[in-house]
Scaffold this motif. Sequence first.
Motif, mmCIF file in Angstrom:
data_model
loop_
_atom_site.group_PDB
_atom_site.id
_atom_site.type_symbol
_atom_site.label_atom_id
_atom_site.label_comp_id
_atom_site.label_asym_id
_atom_site.label_seq_id
_atom_site.Cartn_x
_atom_site.Cartn_y
_atom_site.Cartn_z
ATOM 1 N N GLN A 166 2.101 8.999 3.008
ATOM 2 C CA GLN A 166 3.169 8.093 3.423
ATOM 3 C C GLN A 166 3.235 7.975 4.954
ATOM 4 O O GLN A 166 3.364 6.875 5.491
ATOM 5 C CB GLN A 166 4.518 8.581 2.889
ATOM 6 N N GLY A 167 3.151 9.101 5.623
ATOM 7 C CA GLY A 167 3.176 9.070 7.081
ATOM 8 C C GLY A 167 2.015 8.273 7.650
ATOM 9 O O GLY A 167 2.195 7.434 8.551
ATOM 10 N N GLY A 168 0.823 8.521 7.117
ATOM 11 C CA GLY A 168 -0.352 7.794 7.594
ATOM 12 C C GLY A 168 -0.277 6.301 7.311
ATOM 13 O O GLY A 168 -0.576 5.474 8.179
ATOM 14 N N ILE A 217 9.083 -1.832 1.859
ATOM 15 C CA ILE A 217 8.482 -0.744 1.076
ATOM 16 C C ILE A 217 8.112 0.457 1.952
ATOM 17 O O ILE A 217 8.410 1.605 1.586
ATOM 18 C CB ILE A 217 7.278 -1.256 0.267
ATOM 19 N N PRO A 218 7.467 0.290 3.109
ATOM 20 C CA PRO A 218 7.192 1.480 3.944
ATOM 21 C C PRO A 218 8.453 2.219 4.359
ATOM 22 O O PRO A 218 8.470 3.461 4.387
ATOM 23 C CB PRO A 218 6.475 0.874 5.164
ATOM 24 N N PHE A 267 0.808 -1.218 0.000
ATOM 25 C CA PHE A 267 0.000 0.000 0.000
ATOM 26 C C PHE A 267 0.846 1.275 0.000
ATOM 27 O O PHE A 267 0.484 2.261 -0.660
ATOM 28 C CB PHE A 267 -0.983 -0.015 1.177
ATOM 29 N N PRO A 268 1.968 1.340 0.720
ATOM 30 C CA PRO A 268 2.791 2.549 0.627
ATOM 31 C C PRO A 268 3.372 2.807 -0.750
ATOM 32 O O PRO A 268 3.919 3.894 -0.976
ATOM 33 C CB PRO A 268 3.898 2.281 1.659
ATOM 34 N N ALA A 269 3.272 1.842 -1.677
ATOM 35 C CA ALA A 269 3.692 2.121 -3.053
ATOM 36 C C ALA A 269 2.869 3.265 -3.644
ATOM 37 O O ALA A 269 3.331 3.972 -4.539
ATOM 38 C CB ALA A 269 3.555 0.866 -3.921
ATOM 39 N N ILE A 270 1.643 3.451 -3.133
ATOM 40 C CA ILE A 270 0.799 4.558 -3.590
ATOM 41 C C ILE A 270 1.446 5.896 -3.225
ATOM 42 O O ILE A 270 1.609 6.791 -4.071
ATOM 43 C CB ILE A 270 -0.607 4.454 -2.970
#
Length: 329
Positions: free
Chosen positions: A128-130, A156-157, A95-98
Amino acid sequence: MTAATPNTQLPDGALTRLEHYPVTFFAIGMGLLGLTLALRGAERAWDLTLPLSEIALVVSSLLMAVVAAGYLAKTIHMPSAVVAEWHHPVKIAFFPAISISTILLGTALLPLFPVAAAAIWLIGVSVQGGLSLAVIGSWISHRPFQTPHLSPAWFIPAVGNVLVPVAGVELGYVDLSWLFFSAGLVFWLVLLTLVMNRLVFHDPLPGRLVPTLTILIAPPAIAYVAWSHLVPDPGPFGQILLSLSYVFFLIVVTQAQRFRKIPFALSWWALSFPVAALSIASFVHAGETGSAAYRGLGTLVLVLLVAIIALLLVRTGKAIARKEICLPE
């Protein structure tokens, strides 16, 4: 039963594919925007006037818009499918790829459209922080994660956090850049220990996750680029980060024969951004030190990156044409 109540405005076939439209599609945006920044690094290193990076930026932006539109449609028409993907023990790490793609887009736009770039970058950093807090919170909650769920995709994160200073320092967000860099660096070290334990002492990665081995390269490479923005002289610590990038690159090369034995999947796009990060880091180091050797290494890695992305685009196009994408797993 479908994952959500179908919207009658869409045909059943489209709904089925939309339900299985994966968040891993955003790895395409990461790879292509990484290529854009690597080409820009090459233009600076070799004093080229060809607008290769600008062409790559246009193509990357268009494809990223298509990918984002597809996932937005999934979120609207199949929200429970997105929730199911979030609760998947492997897919949650993607999801952090978004947000990473958004940060990369802002970074790539910065020299050309600084106002728009700053707005896009701020959106990406906020998301990204969230997402980082949400993903890490999920990891340490009561959810029953097992060792087989762990893979290099969990980096990834952390990669997204250490990416923030690359544009953040120039935009004037120095303290914020240090905050994200510190968090990313610490969690990279923690996850590196966990992932290496999983790779050495447990069953091999399943076929689709084998390409994620390449992600081992990305954190130290991006951390070096970020470090060079945060401090006036990267010094010994910077040299360690860059050297680790090449160490992990060589480790991945020793596993390359495993890639040929697995069928194509979207996870293959994990090959692209880490190689781009290594090329960018090499060009940055060449600029910092005037090293012709690192300029040459950056160029060689860039040639490899172009070959990888060309292959991935062809294979992805064929898979889409054959309707081998967005299928139930």
